[in-house]
Design a protein around this motif. Structure first.
Motif, short mmCIF file in Angstrom:
data_model
loop_
_atom_site.label_atom_id
_atom_site.label_comp_id
_atom_site.label_asym_id
_atom_site.label_seq_id
_atom_site.Cartn_x
_atom_site.Cartn_y
_atom_site.Cartn_z
N ARG A 108 105.10 29.69 39.74
CA ARG A 108 103.91 30.18 39.02
C ARG A 108 104.02 29.97 37.52
O ARG A 108 103.90 30.93 36.73
CB ARG A 108 103.68 31.67 39.30
N LEU A 130 96.00 28.56 41.05
CA LEU A 130 96.53 29.52 40.08
C LEU A 130 95.55 29.69 38.93
O LEU A 130 94.56 28.98 38.81
CB LEU A 130 97.89 29.05 39.57
N PRO A 218 98.03 34.44 40.27
CA PRO A 218 97.20 33.98 41.39
C PRO A 218 95.72 33.92 40.97
O PRO A 218 95.26 34.73 40.17
CB PRO A 218 97.41 35.07 42.45
N GLY A 247 90.41 55.46 34.19
CA GLY A 247 91.47 54.61 34.72
C GLY A 247 90.93 53.35 35.38
O GLY A 247 91.60 52.74 36.21
N HIS A 288 88.59 44.89 45.21
CA HIS A 288 87.73 46.06 45.38
C HIS A 288 86.70 46.14 44.25
O HIS A 288 86.34 47.22 43.78
CB HIS A 288 88.56 47.34 45.47
N PRO B 218 96.51 53.09 34.06
CA PRO B 218 96.03 54.12 34.99
C PRO B 218 97.06 54.37 36.09
O PRO B 218 97.76 53.44 36.52
CB PRO B 218 94.77 53.49 35.59
N GLY B 247 100.12 33.83 46.46
CA GLY B 247 99.39 34.54 45.40
C GLY B 247 99.36 36.04 45.61
O GLY B 247 98.49 36.73 45.09
N LEU B 248 100.33 36.55 46.37
CA LEU B 248 100.39 37.99 46.61
C LEU B 248 101.31 38.64 45.58
O LEU B 248 102.38 38.12 45.29
CB LEU B 248 100.91 38.25 48.03
N THR B 249 100.90 39.77 45.03
CA THR B 249 101.71 40.47 44.04
C THR B 249 101.95 41.91 44.49
O THR B 249 101.15 42.80 44.20
CB THR B 249 101.05 40.45 42.65
N PRO B 287 94.74 49.30 45.63
CA PRO B 287 93.73 49.89 46.52
C PRO B 287 93.65 49.14 47.86
O PRO B 287 93.30 49.71 48.87
CB PRO B 287 92.43 49.74 45.73
N HIS B 288 93.98 47.85 47.85
CA HIS B 288 93.94 47.07 49.09
C HIS B 288 95.35 46.82 49.62
O HIS B 288 95.66 45.78 50.17
CB HIS B 288 93.19 45.76 48.88
#
Lengths: 459, 459
Positions: A108, A130, A218, A247, A288, B218, B247-249, B287-288
């Motif tokens: 990355r 990316l 990403p 927040g 989200h 937050p 691309g996952l963090t 959140p996901h």
């Protein structure tokens, strides 16, 4: 230009390949300054257009030996005169060093030469799935090297941060031609001083960057967009504070004041309306996003928004964003303009904009305010008549008042454009005397002869 | 201690308030070194315990006038000897300056004195619904000042970054007692050089930090946790690469190798199993999180995970994380230990751990590897017998080989612990000669007499 300065420059030119040297005054004219107003510049003695780190090193070593000042430049799109030629200098234009050397999805990161246009780096990253977030207003023509030299920001910063937050390593040529690397290719690393970030934002006064390693993130989802209009500036400002306090972190949170909205209406016929005192534009690229923007819409309505529109369709979103895109072009049509760039703590945005309105009314000068409300970085834009000395004087006095107001509110004289020649006179108002001494000591340690970008940033 | 050094120290002590001076050898013993192995230290001539910036300034001014070296320290929990007393020095302990001066939810920032324990800052932020991410292993006892001096990391870094990513301003006392501020309270700001990050990670060699302004984020949701075990190290490493490439963090991505897993089993009876070659621990506070961890579970299964367990229950998650918490304590039970701290590009993690296994086998020395796989920062831990010179020699030789291997893979000699005395001999292997010269020039500009933490970091 005096005789004493001609000779040293010729000593520089004679050791360099002729194909990287330009002395044609018509060509040099285009390399003598950036896009700033109210800054002075000279004609350079020559413009050097190196094609490699080795040639940059040769240019700097020769200039150092001859005692000739060097002003490095990228695209020249800066707004503070940090790339303006000084008397007797050579301008070092990095535009030929425009190779994207590597885009590495496994780690990355990307490695680029300084002359790469920022939008081209973003596109190359996107082709690897990316994202390179920094998006200064000049993203389509400014260069990565220029962005590094000024630590450029943009609209992405509220979520992603500024250019420096993505730079993890540099190759730098020092004032005397020595070449070094800073930083590394790893995500973490603490071996030695953070020289990388000492050079980021140093406006060409400490060395010339010839290679940049940036981290990439990403690629986010296409953003959802909300536009909300308010009948009162205080209401819009209260929304910004409430979003921060709740927040919530949108990927974009911009504000336009009444003057800017009316200029946009006059230019575009968008019909945003006479009664709009402030417009907020909000985006989220989170998974989200719908929920996040729903909450922000709720906050807008609680604070008396006149109108709230949302879209997840990219074309419709671009339409909603049009007012922001037109802010500066619309203000520019009103007369000569001078763009300020201050940042205040986010809790002080309303207070700052109210002060600008008071200054505008008292001095009888038009000032449109727009900017990055989400991180407190605002661009009050003065409209004046350059040909009239009293109009220039009023603009400059209002500019001074706004800059001091930002400091008084715990802010900074420059959020993202830099100090350069434009803000040099205010630097000691922000930094304390010891910090100014340390600036001088660091400058002397790296550029003892003061040959790199004299007249910019430091007193 | 020689007669020539006694006199200067007395000149320091006689101008300071007696209540901040300690010369009792029994007390001083506890302030003479940090928690590192293989580093040397002397007994300090005195320990100074200032209560304010003014007293720190007085201490440094007096030491400067007398030519006495000064070693600043926080909790002394460092692992590289960056807070070890040098001959004839005074130790400056910042533990009395432990006030949380401000937690500001409207501007999402906190201002603290350097002696504040990191966990206390995190707790204070949480009481305002905010989050201070840095979480070095020593978070319960290390201080913010020490974290700033070493640019400490932790498990959060894969998502949130290191200490320096949260520091936006400092108050610093220079070698001669002058006091300055760096940075600001705004999110963005580019007025002058980035002196803030020059001091972050400088290990007390450039000045003493007396106040820290950090940005807060937050408060995230409670994390969901996944633990996956693998029969082959290569499979686990391939999962890390695939997570990055997808691309996952996650907010945490840790690895434990076979040696570490077996040590944890031996200590705890957790029954992770003899056949486990590697354990991955993953968390997400997004959140996901469920969707993100679902995708990571899928990647684990694709790469032949032997067992995958998930929990969203905080207590159950703490149980799943227990193996990571016990990694170092379990390895410590096997003998004397020396903890390394390297970072490699994330695509090289498997190659690095395989090299460590080869070194371990060839040299006949136990090395347990655990660490922050998500950002390539690993802690190979050597087990040896300190009383046996040949065992010490083997440990040191293996340590050298591992450090060089990290460099060979494009990595760094230290990801988060620092250089200090332990890694000083390797710094010039990572940095090029010009970068070393610039380090010396910057050091000389800020500490011309070389009185700040001599023997640490720089040659």
């Amino acid at each position: 230009m005096t005789d004493t300065s001609v000779e040293p420059v010729e000593r520089v030119l004679q050791v360099l390949p002729p194909e990287i040297v330009v002395t044609d005054p018509d060509v040099m004219e285009g390399y003598a300054r950036d896009q700033s107003r109210f800054t002075d510049h000279a004609m350079p003695s020559a413009v050097l257009m190196p094609r490699s780190t080795e040639e940059v090193s040769a240019c700097l070593a020769a200039a150092h030996a001859a005692g000739v000042p060097v002003v490095a430049r990228g695209a020249g799109s800066g707004l503070v005169g940090a790339a303006n030629a000084s008397a007797g200098c050579v301008v070092l234009s990095l535009h030929r060093m425009d190779a994207i050397l590597e885009v590495n999805a496994a780690d990355r990161l990307a490695v680029v030469q300084p002359g790469v246009v920022t939008a081209d780096l973003r596109a190359a990253a996107r082709r690897s799935g990316l994202f390179y977030p920094p998006d200064p207003g000049s993203v389509e023509f400014s260069t990565v090297g220029g962005n590094v030299a000024t630590n450029a920001g943009g609209m992405c910063c509220v979520k992603y941060g500024v250019t420096g937050d993505f730079v993890i390593g540099l190759q730098v040529v020092l004032a005397d031609g020595r070449v070094m690397r800073t930083g590394r290719r790893t995500v973490k690393g603490v071996a030695g001083y953070d020289l990388t970030h000492l050079f980021v934002g140093s406006e060409g006064t400490l060395g010339v960057v010839t290679e940049v390693t940036v981290r990439l993130v990403p690629e986010p989802l296409a953003p959802h967009t909300v536009v909300a209009s308010f009948g009162s500036l205080t209401d819009a400002g209260a929304v910004v504070s409430a979003v921060v306090a709740a927040g919530l972190t949108p990927s974009l949170l911009e504000i336009l004041d009444r003057t800017t909205v009316q200029a946009v209406d006059a230019m575009s016929g968008m019909g945003l309306g006479e009664e709009v005192a402030a417009l907020l534009l909000v985006q989220s690229d989170d998974p989200h996003a719908e929920e996040l923007l729903g909450r922000i819409e709720g906050i807008c309505e609680e604070h008396g928004a006149v109108d709230v529109a949302r879209s997840s369709d990219p074309e419709e979103a671009a339409l909603l964003m049009e007012a922001r895109r037109l802010a500066l072009p619309a203000l520019e049509r009103l007369g000569d303009w001078l763009l300020d760039d201050v940042a205040v703590p986010r809790s002080k945005i309303v207070e700052f904009i109210a002060a600008v309105e008071e200054i505008s009314a008292r001095r009888g000068i038009t000032i449109g305010v727009f900017g990055h409300a989400g991180d407190g970085n605002l661009h009050p834009t003065l409209i004046f008549e350059d040909a009239l000395p009293e109009s220039r004087a009023t603009a400059l006095a209002a500019f001074d008042e706004m800059t001091r107001k930002a400091l008084e509110l715990g802010g900074t004289i420059t959020g993202e454009h830099g100090v350069g020649r434009l803000k040099r006179g205010w630097l000691a108002d922000e930094l304390d005397p010891v910090a100014m001494q340390v600036h001088a000591a660091v400058k002397h340690a790296l550029d003892p002869d003061g040959l790199l970008n004299p007249g910019s940033m430091l007193p």
